[in-house]
Every structure is written in C-alpha cells, then in structure tokens.
Design an enzyme around this catalytic site. Structure first.
Site, PDB file in Angstrom:
ATOM      1  N   LYS A  16       0.834  -1.194   0.000  1.00  0.00           N
ATOM      2  CA  LYS A  16       0.000   0.000   0.000  1.00  0.00           C
ATOM      3  C   LYS A  16       0.870   1.246   0.000  1.00  0.00           C
ATOM      4  CE  LYS A  16      -3.731  -0.579   2.451  1.00  0.00           C
ATOM      5  NZ  LYS A  16      -4.312  -0.854   3.777  1.00  0.00           N
ATOM      6  N   ARG A  62      -3.115   3.103   8.594  1.00  0.00           N
ATOM      7  CA  ARG A  62      -3.449   1.966   7.732  1.00  0.00           C
ATOM      8  C   ARG A  62      -2.297   0.978   7.687  1.00  0.00           C
ATOM      9  NH1 ARG A  62      -4.727   4.474   1.977  1.00  0.00           N
ATOM     10  NH2 ARG A  62      -6.059   2.618   1.846  1.00  0.00           N
ATOM     11  N   GLY A 100      -8.497  -7.295   4.402  1.00  0.00           N
ATOM     12  CA  GLY A 100      -9.282  -7.433   5.625  1.00  0.00           C
ATOM     13  C   GLY A 100      -8.527  -7.996   6.811  1.00  0.00           C
ATOM     14  N   MET A 114      -5.788  -6.780   8.296  1.00  0.00           N
ATOM     15  CA  MET A 114      -5.241  -5.766   9.186  1.00  0.00           C
ATOM     16  C   MET A 114      -6.271  -4.666   9.336  1.00  0.00           C
ATOM     17  SD  MET A 114      -2.245  -6.855   9.786  1.00  0.00           S
ATOM     18  CE  MET A 114      -1.072  -7.967   9.059  1.00  0.00           C
ATOM     19  N   ARG A 127      -3.701  -1.438  -6.394  1.00  0.00           N
ATOM     20  CA  ARG A 127      -2.849  -2.632  -6.363  1.00  0.00           C
ATOM     21  C   ARG A 127      -3.276  -3.525  -7.525  1.00  0.00           C
ATOM     22  NH1 ARG A 127      -5.756  -4.627  -0.944  1.00  0.00           N
ATOM     23  NH2 ARG A 127      -7.717  -5.270  -1.856  1.00  0.00           N
ATOM     24  N   HIS A 166     -16.122  -8.510   1.621  1.00  0.00           N
ATOM     25  CA  HIS A 166     -15.111  -9.427   2.182  1.00  0.00           C
ATOM     26  C   HIS A 166     -15.332 -10.838   1.649  1.00  0.00           C
ATOM     27  CE1 HIS A 166     -13.567 -12.193   5.290  1.00  0.00           C
ATOM     28  NE2 HIS A 166     -12.543 -11.355   5.289  1.00  0.00           N
ATOM     29  N   SER A 223      14.645 -41.282  -8.228  1.00  0.00           N
ATOM     30  CA  SER A 223      13.410 -40.524  -8.094  1.00  0.00           C
ATOM     31  C   SER A 223      13.255 -40.214  -6.619  1.00  0.00           C
ATOM     32  CB  SER A 223      12.230 -41.345  -8.606  1.00  0.00           C
ATOM     33  OG  SER A 223      11.041 -40.628  -8.391  1.00  0.00           O
ATOM     34  N   CYS A 229       8.992 -37.860  -7.128  1.00  0.00           N
ATOM     35  CA  CYS A 229       7.639 -38.395  -7.263  1.00  0.00           C
ATOM     36  C   CYS A 229       6.832 -38.227  -5.990  1.00  0.00           C
ATOM     37  CB  CYS A 229       7.679 -39.859  -7.686  1.00  0.00           C
ATOM     38  SG  CYS A 229       8.494 -40.906  -6.464  1.00  0.00           S
ATOM     39  N   TYR A 263      12.914 -33.885 -14.091  1.00  0.00           N
ATOM     40  CA  TYR A 263      11.453 -33.788 -14.116  1.00  0.00           C
ATOM     41  C   TYR A 263      10.872 -33.806 -12.713  1.00  0.00           C
ATOM     42  CZ  TYR A 263      11.252 -38.794 -13.044  1.00  0.00           C
ATOM     43  OH  TYR A 263      11.384 -40.002 -12.439  1.00  0.00           O
TER      44      TYR A 263
HETATM   45  P1  ADP Z   1      -7.661  -2.400   3.861  1.00  0.00           P
HETATM   46  O1  ADP Z   1      -6.222  -2.722   3.683  1.00  0.00           O
HETATM   47  O2  ADP Z   1      -8.372  -3.305   4.779  1.00  0.00           O
HETATM   48  O3  ADP Z   1      -8.338  -2.164   2.560  1.00  0.00           O
HETATM   49  P2  ADP Z   1      -7.347   0.434   4.135  1.00  0.00           P
HETATM   50  O4  ADP Z   1      -6.170   0.938   4.888  1.00  0.00           O
HETATM   51  O5  ADP Z   1      -7.246   0.454   2.668  1.00  0.00           O
HETATM   52  O6  ADP Z   1      -7.698  -1.015   4.664  1.00  0.00           O
HETATM   53  O7  ADP Z   1      -8.521   1.310   4.637  1.00  0.00           O
HETATM   54  C1  ADP Z   1      -9.824   0.925   4.866  1.00  0.00           C
HETATM   55  C2  ADP Z   1     -10.762   1.931   4.248  1.00  0.00           C
HETATM   56  O8  ADP Z   1     -10.533   3.237   4.729  1.00  0.00           O
HETATM   57  C3  ADP Z   1     -10.635   2.004   2.751  1.00  0.00           C
HETATM   58  O9  ADP Z   1     -11.924   2.057   2.200  1.00  0.00           O
HETATM   59  C4  ADP Z   1      -9.884   3.284   2.508  1.00  0.00           C
HETATM   60  O10 ADP Z   1     -10.203   3.838   1.283  1.00  0.00           O
HETATM   61  C5  ADP Z   1     -10.340   4.140   3.670  1.00  0.00           C
HETATM   62  N1  ADP Z   1      -9.314   5.111   4.030  1.00  0.00           N
HETATM   63  C6  ADP Z   1      -8.090   4.828   4.473  1.00  0.00           C
HETATM   64  N2  ADP Z   1      -7.360   5.944   4.661  1.00  0.00           N
HETATM   65  C7  ADP Z   1      -8.148   6.970   4.318  1.00  0.00           C
HETATM   66  C8  ADP Z   1      -7.965   8.384   4.261  1.00  0.00           C
HETATM   67  N3  ADP Z   1      -6.801   8.947   4.589  1.00  0.00           N
HETATM   68  N4  ADP Z   1      -8.992   9.128   3.863  1.00  0.00           N
HETATM   69  C9  ADP Z   1     -10.169   8.541   3.529  1.00  0.00           C
HETATM   70  N5  ADP Z   1     -10.405   7.234   3.540  1.00  0.00           N
HETATM   71  C10 ADP Z   1      -9.407   6.440   3.923  1.00  0.00           C
HETATM   72 MG    MG Z   2      -7.777  -0.993   1.214  1.00  0.00          MG
END
Ligand code: ADP
Ligand code: MG
Ligand code: MG
Length: 880
Positions: free
Chosen positions: A23, A93, A102, A104, A337, A455, A764, A831, A851
């Site tokens: 991220k 985040r 989901g 973290m 991503r 999710h 093998s 194998c 193989y």
């Molecule tokens: P995950 O990895 O579980 O997707 P994220 O860190 O992406 O968690 O965040 C969860 C939600 O919060 C996402 O929908 C993201 O867009 C929103 N979010 C995270 N940071 C911000 C921010 N700075 N401003 C607005 N929305 C945010």
């Molecule tokens: Mg996210």
C-alpha cells in the site's frame, strides 16, 4: 546515520514494497505519477519486525522519526494534529508486501477528541459530518487498538437508530450523532473502567503499534499460511491525511477494478456509496451503486476517474483494484494494487495484455499464480441436473464455480461438517476475517449483505471457492440457525446449492461435474511450456489417470504404484494366498495367478502412454496391509485356503509390525521374497514387449526399486529384474532397452548416493518418505503434531506439503552432487506429493532435476511453476 524507519509518500516508489509494504509503495508511486493522493508517511516493515521482536516497544529513534514526519505532514496540510480549531485528521493503515485483504485493521479520523470535534464542526459548518466522523473514530480505535469489540458498538448504534426510528445511518442528524458518540464513550468507559483517551499524538502511536501487533494475530497467521506469506515480512504502517466521503451528497467512497475480476472482461467493475466512509462499501452497510451510475451522479468526477484509472492500468501493466473517495466533488485515490482475480480471469487478462501489446509472453507467464490453476479444475453443475432444478433466489455472482452441501451458519460449524467429511455451504449475514477457516472449509459461501467487492466475495475469489453474496431476500435467524427464502425455511443440515457464476440459489443438492477448460488456458500453457526446461510427469496407477494426465499436459509417468492393483475384485484373494504360502513353490503358484492381471494393467498404461516414459515401482507397502480385516473376510479366505480362521488370525498377528512405515516393506519384501519382484519384473517387461510389437513402437520401461538405503539392496533386486528381463526377451524374441533405478527416500540413500548411483540408472526422490524419515515424523500421525507446531510458529508450513529446502532439500542436493560424477547421464526426478507444489517445483529446478511428477490435476500447476522457476532463475541468461 541512524536507520531510516519513516518515509514521506514523496520519498518512495513502487519498487520499495519490501520496505514500505504494498500500500505504502503504491501510494508513493501514485504520488510520483501526479495522481490526487492525500499525503502522508509510511513507517517501515522493518520497524514492525523490530517492534514485535523487541518487546513490543517503539524505540526513541522510531518515535523521533515519526515526530519529524508528522511535523512535515502538518506543514503540507496546513493544519495540526489535535488543533482545537482546525484539526488535522489522519488514517492509520496497515500494508504488508503482499495484500492481505481485511486482515489488518485501519483507524480512520484520528485526531478527533471532545474539543477538536467541535472545532471541526465549526470549521466545516457541518456538525453532522464532524460527529459522524467522531463516532466512527471512537468505534474503530476502541476495536482495533484497545480490543473492545466493534459489535458492541454496532449493537448500541442499531438500538439508537431503532429508538429514534431511522433505517440507515445517513438519516441521523448532527445532534443525534453527537448523542451516539456520547453513548459510545460511555460504552468504552463501562468496558474499560477509564474515559476514552483524548490525546491524539498518543492515539496515533498506539494505533501504529496495534497495526504492528495485528501481524501477530491468529487470523493473520491463518491467512499467511493459506497464501504462503512468511511471518518475517512484517507490515508497514501508513499515516495519511484524511479525505472525507461523509461530508454530504456530493461526497462518497468506492472501490473499482479496471477489468472484471471474475471473468477478466475488459470493462470497469466498481461500486460506490454516497455520503459514506471507509469500509462502508465492502462491509455492506448499505447496498452500493454500480460505478456506471457515477457518470450520472457526478459526470466530471466519473470522467476523471476513468482517465486516471486507465493511466494506472497502463502504468502497472495489469488490472488494478482501486479505492477512491470523493470529498465535496473532488476525487482522491486512496489505494491501488494489482487486483485479485479468479483463475479464468487471470488467464484471460494475461492473454489479453499480451495481445494488446502491453506485456511480453514471459511477463504474462509470471502474472498467474500456479496454485490458482487449481480453480479451473473445480466442479460445475451437471447441466441436466441443473436444468431440472428450480432456483429459489438470486444474489450476486461473487465467485464462480458450483457448490452443493449442507447449510451451516457459523464458521465453526462449517469446519466441523467438513472435518466429518461432508460438503457444506456457509450462510452468513456477511463474512468477516474471523470466518476465514470456515470459508476455506466450505464448498460455497452465501451472504445476505455485501456487494461484489465484499469481504466474502474477495476472499472467496482468492480461495477459488464458489460465492453468492448480497442476497437480501433472505430472512436470517441467526439464533435459531434458520433462514427463509422464497417461502422455504432452511435449517442447519438442509441441502442447498449455489451457482457462483450466475448468483442463483437452489434449495436442493445438485450434482456437480468437472469443468471445461477455455482457449486462453491452452494459449497460456503453451507459452509456459515453451519457456520451461523442467519436464512434468504424473503419478498414475491406472490407464484412466494416465489419460487425464496427458490431457493436462503430462509428459510421462513418474510413478505407478503397483499395490493398488492387488485390491481389485478377486485379486486380493489371490494375493492373500500368496502371503500365506508356506513354501517358495506355493508362493510361486499363487503369484502365477496374479501375474496376468499385473501384465494387463501395465499394458493398459503403456497403451495410454505410448512412447512417453513410464516408471513402475515394485511392491512397496508392508504385507499386513493386505490381510483380511473383518470376520467375513477371514472366513472367505479360510474357505479358499483350507486353513482355519484361527490359523489365519495367528498369521495376521505375526505380520503385524510396531512401526510398519520402517518395517518389512519396499525392497525388503523383495529380499525376503524374491519371487514377488520376479513376477512383477516379468509382467512389466512382457507388457512392454507386447505393446511395443502391437503398436510398432519402442517402449523403454523404467523399473523403480523402493526404500533402498544401501547399494547392495539395490544390486540384489536389480539382479533379479535383469535376469528375469533377459529370460522374457529371449522367450519373446524381442530386445528392449529398460532402466532400473531407485527411489531416494531413506536418508542413507542420499548420504551414499555415489555408491547407489553405481547401480541406479535413475533416482526418483520419494520426498514423502524422505521428509518423514528426515524429520523423524510419522506421516500418519503428523497432522495433529504439525498443527500444534504451526500454531506455535515453530514451522510456518507443513513440510509434507512444501518441501523443506533446508533439511530435506540439502539431502536431495547432496544426492545429486554425489551421483553425477559417478553417472553423468543419470535421470533425476521427484515423485513425492511435493512435485505439484510450486515452491518445491522451483527447488527441483534449482538443483537440476530432469522432471517432477505429481497427481494428474496438479500437472498444469507444475508446468507453470516450472516455467516461472526458469524465468526467475538468476543463472539463466534470459533467452527472451
Ligand atoms: P484495507 O487494507 O483493509 O483495505 P485500508 O487501509 O485500505 O484497509 O482502509 C480501509 C478503508 O478506509 C478504505 O476504504 C480506505 O479507502 C479508507 N481510508 C483509508 N485511509 C483513508 C484516508 N486517509 N482518507 C479517507 N479514507 C481512507
Ligand atoms: Mg484498502
Ligand atoms: Mg515411499
């Protein structure tokens, strides 16, 4: 200079995933590309590892670097964290190297407290927005950082909505949301015995540490195990300025994929919610709108979004999964991503991107995870059964495939049903990360709430599990464990079926069948085959298995087990007579009765394989496995042999071994009863000679001696085989080339491989036994022990599923290195079950095997893994 633990988004780029997490690296890359990104900074994965290993503390150095970055961000934003009049709000985040959807938890709106929330209300003139943000913050911070369960807050929130008579959150006023935040703080105090914390800086550090700790939580372990993500990677933390989708009807938040993640079609797939924040879209709080509607609601934002997402796809040369927020008409990207996708979509996208000229074939081959190919081989409904069935409802086609099974209402129940060997469908209001093991155990997943990006949908697609989401007609009664749909009530244990490709739900058990494979599969696999040097064979005991494997691209048989052939029909009776024989003569008579069946089986396999290589292993398991178990079986055998049941039972007891895995089996049987090896050799060579003559081809049988630990054992059995072969060929008047080789499955065979290679024309690696014997861990009892070991983080993965490179692999490598100088043209293969595991296939490539051999359904996985091993091999000067 001290180590750098903190990077501003403007300091990083996409290549820094190991340090910044996926991220963080992508937020930095998007900043470089000039996309509208709320700015912020990333605390590195290394800080996470040091935190978790160093007594769960942030060092002074880390804190100083965070302070400096925060000051920098405050400068950029023109506001300060905790400012009573104009507070800077941030999100905290998580973000590991590989995306873990989901797993973290994120904290939004950090920086609010009883004072700054008033400042925010005044500054924006929008009290509703300020208190909506505050109540969300109290809940998220309490849940993620302190561990007060979110559901407690949600219950209070639902009670409140009911009390004031509103259906959805957006109908609440600022005054009402202020009351909600008071209720939430009271709940916190009741639960924790102290007031809700009010110091933003402290809250920020606490949140960052909670993200680090979440790398250590049980569901993160489960997810990593399922996805082969090493513990030591750690997660980064991103601190980012908030933008707000909850400021009113010209604001909103959404998620989108640049191509269809289910089918691979080149069409944007996305959803958004007006006046919402964060996870609202994926959590199914309200039912989201399709992205196309944005063109009507906010045409300028829509155009900009399409333009920028296209730019992202071209830049990353792959389908993107994006999160965005619109704050009062201004678009922001919050994440991008490479999107997760189904196996058919992965193939289609890879092939399309090559055709669009965006990537090379080699790049395409690297884009598909070999394990995903498994999904292509998953069941669909039997068409006739499906036509006869009537659908009772419909949800969203969230993850394709077909599933039928018993209704379960909790992840635990689903696990229990699966463990009892039955099929099940997990039915939930919506799923959450705690449900992951139940989702993995279920044939299919059905949810009442949530869209295509919920999710349930995302996780099911990743797992290749069929999923129908968002079927809002379902009336759920979680307490009673029943649900009602279209007038039918279903209880726990009732059968339903799901079609993940159409979203249809059926109130009965519909028969499922194997799927058909698309043209993209053939195109893609042909590219993989062009690239790889490692050959792929199959383990097949029957002509049918052999033909299936050829269809999947197998180039030969690496292992035919002969023992299964003795169980069919009345053969087992003949075999038991052989075991019970008192003299060599008696045994030879009994064996002569079995030989025609063996020969017929081998002919069937040769006819299926033609000139492709076929390795046949001599009898391997301990003899007692073939003895009768039930009284009826003993009686039948007594009648056949003229012995008494008592005599037979005494014999069975005498065959019993305390440790059969290390007992009288493998080549040891041939040493005690050379007649058995002789009969098998005769059947193998006769079959090969006859099929060679009938088909006008030259078959080269490969005869494999199991469980060798000493070269003299091999020499002993080889002599029997060679002598027998000579006799057969003389009698048939046809010479055939044949090979005699051995399995390397006892550590001593690897340690003395230079000696063994003087006799063995091929090795093998029998890595099932080799792993068992190297670890000293019984395969039959490993399950329970290993799960404790994995829970205790002693082993990260099950070494019986993924080859242990450090120990077992070292033995393999030693065997190869010792054998080659003795016999430079020795054939080398594997194998064991590992032959179909991508990481193990890569290892086999690295140590120079010729193989791998695996079960028919894993052949495509091995082919792709072998191509990827070739492409990532640092020793290869790329030909392409
Ligand atoms: P995950 O990895 O579980 O997707 P994220 O860190 O992406 O968690 O965040 C969860 C939600 O919060 C996402 O929908 C993201 O867009 C929103 N979010 C995270 N940071 C911000 C921010 N700075 N401003 C607005 N929305 C945010
Ligand atoms: Mg996210
Ligand atoms: Mg073995």
């Amino acid at each position: 200079m001290s180590k750098k633990y903190v990077y501003m988004f403007s300091e990083g780029n996409a290549s820094m995933k190991n340090t910044l997490g996926g991220k963080g690296a992508n937020l930095a890359e998007m900043t470089l590309l000039g996309l509208p990104i709320p700015q912020g900074f990333t605390i590195t994965t290394e800080a996470c590892t040091e935190y978790n290993q160093g007594g769960k503390k942030l060092t002074d150095d880390m804190i100083a670097q965070i302070d400096a970055a925060l000051a920098n961000l405050e400068e950029i934003a023109g506001k300060k964290l905790g400012d009573p009049e104009n507070p800077l709000l941030v999100s905290v985040r998580s973000g590991a190297r590989a995306s873990m959807p989901g797993m973290m938890d994120t904290v939004l709106n950090l920086g609010l407290n009883d004072i700054s929330v008033e400042g925010l209300a005044k500054k924006t003139g929008n009290a509703r927005f300020a208190y909506d943000s505050y109540r969300r913050f109290i809940m998220m911070f309490s849940d993620v950082v302190i561990g007060v369960s979110k559901s407690k807050f949600e219950r209070k929130f639902d009670e409140y909505k009911e009390k004031v008579g509103v259906e959805v959150d957006t109908e609440l006023s600022g005054e009402q949301l202020k009351e909600v935040s008071e209720i939430f703080k009271a709940l916190y105090k009741e639960d924790q015995g102290v007031d809700f914390p009010q110091e933003p800086k402290q809250q920020m550090l606490e949140s960052a540490m909670a993200v680090f700790r979440s790398w250590d939580n049980p569901r993160a372990f489960v997810y990593r195990r399922m996805n082969d993500i090493p513990y030591e990677w750690g997660t980064a933390v991103n601190i980012q300025m908030m933008v707000f989708g909850n400021m009113g009807d010209n604001s909103g938040t959404g998620v989108a994929f640049t191509r269809n993640a289910a089918t691979g079609d080149k069409a944007m797939l996305g959803e958004y919610l007006i006046n919402a924040q964060g996870e609202d879209v994926v959590a199914g709080v309200r039912t989201p709108l399709p992205i196309a509607r944005l063109a009507e609601d906010m045409p300028a934002v829509y155009d900009e979004f399409m333009m920028l997402s296209n730019k992202l796809e071209n830049h990353y040369k792959d389908m993107q999964d994006m999160e965005f927020t619109v704050e009062e008409g201004t678009l922001y990207f919050l994440q991008t991503r490479n999107g997760k996708r189904t196996a058919p979509a992965a193939l289609k996208i890879a092939v399309d991107l090559v055709e669009e000229g965006m990537i090379t074939k080699e790049e395409a081959v690297m884009k598909v995870d070999p394990r995903q190919l498994d999904q292509l081989l998953h069941p669909a409904f039997d068409q006739a059964a499906l036509d006869a069935a009537e659908s009772i409802g419909k949800g969203l086609p969230a993850s394709p495939g077909a599933a039928a099974g018993k209704v379960c209402f909790t992840a635990e129940d689903a696990k229990a049903v699966a463990e009892a060997g039955e099929r099940c469908i997990l039915v939930r209001l919506e799923t959450s990360p705690e449900d992951i093991e139940g989702m993995a155990a279920a044939q299919g997943i059905l949810t009442v709430r949530g869209g295509m990006t919920s999710h349930a949908a995302v996780v099911a697609r990743g797992m290749g599990t069929c999923c129908v989401s968002g079927c809002e007609e379902i009336k759920m009664n979680e307490e009673e464990k029943t649900f009602t749909l279209a007038g039918h009530t279903f209880a726990e244990g009732d059968y339903i079926s799901l079609d993940g490709s159409t979203g249809k739900i059926y109130g009965e058990d519909i028969h499922t069948v194997d799927p058909e494979i698309s043209g993209d599969f053939g195109t893609f696999m042909a590219w993989a085959d062009e690239i790889r040097s490692l050959k792929v064979r199959t383990n097949a005991d029957t002509p049918h298995d052999a033909r299936v494997a050829i269809d999947f691209g197998a180039e030969g048989i690496g292992l035919t087990r002969t023992e299964h052939m003795f169980f069919e029909g009345d053969r087992i009776m003949k075999f038991r007579k052989m075991i019970l024989a008192e003299t060599v003569e008696e045994r030879e008579v009994a064996l002569a009765g079995i030989e025609p069946f063996q020969k017929q089986d081998f002919k069937g396999i040769y006819e299926a394989m033609l000139e492709r290589p076929v390795t046949i292993r001599l009898l391997d398991p301990p003899l007692h496995e073939f003895m009768p178990h039930t009284d009826e079986e003993f009686e039948a055998l007594a009648a056949e042999t003229g012995k008494t049941v008592e005599e037979l039972k005494v014999k069975a007891t005498s065959l019993h071994e305390l440790n059969p895995m290390m007992g009288h089996r493998g080549c040891r049987l041939a040493v005690s009863y050379p007649e058995i090896a002789k009969m098998q050799a005769k059947a193998i060579i006769e079959a090969a000679v006859e099929v060679s003559i009938e088909k006008g081809i030259e078959i080269v049988p490969e005869i494999m001696v199991p469980l060798v630990g000493e070269v003299k054992e091999l020499r002993f059995v080889k002599n029997i085989v060679v002598e027998t072969a000579k006799e057969v060929m003389a009698a048939k008047g046809k010479e055939l080339k044949f090979l005699v080789g051995t399995m390397i499955e006892i550590p001593r065979a690897a340690l003395t491989a230079d000696q063994v290679a003087t006799e063995a024309e091929f090795f093998s690696f029998g890595t099932n036994d080799l792993t068992q014997m190297t670890f000293g861990l019984s395969r039959d009892d490993a399950g329970r022990i290993l799960s404790d070991y994995i829970d205790a983080n002693i082993y990260e993965v099950d070494p019986t599923a993924r080859l242990d490179r450090t120990g077992v692999g070292a033995l393999m490598q030693m065997a190869v290195e010792k054998a080659l100088p003795v016999r430079s043209d020795i054939h080398l293969g594997i194998c064991g079950e590992h032959g179909g595991d991508p990481s193990s296939v890569e290892f086999c490539h690295i140590i120079g095997l010729d193989y791998v051999s695996c079960s028919p359904y894993r052949v495509p996985i091995a082919r792709l893994a072998a191509a990827q091993a070739q492409l990532t091999d640092p020793r290869e000067t790329r030909k392409h």
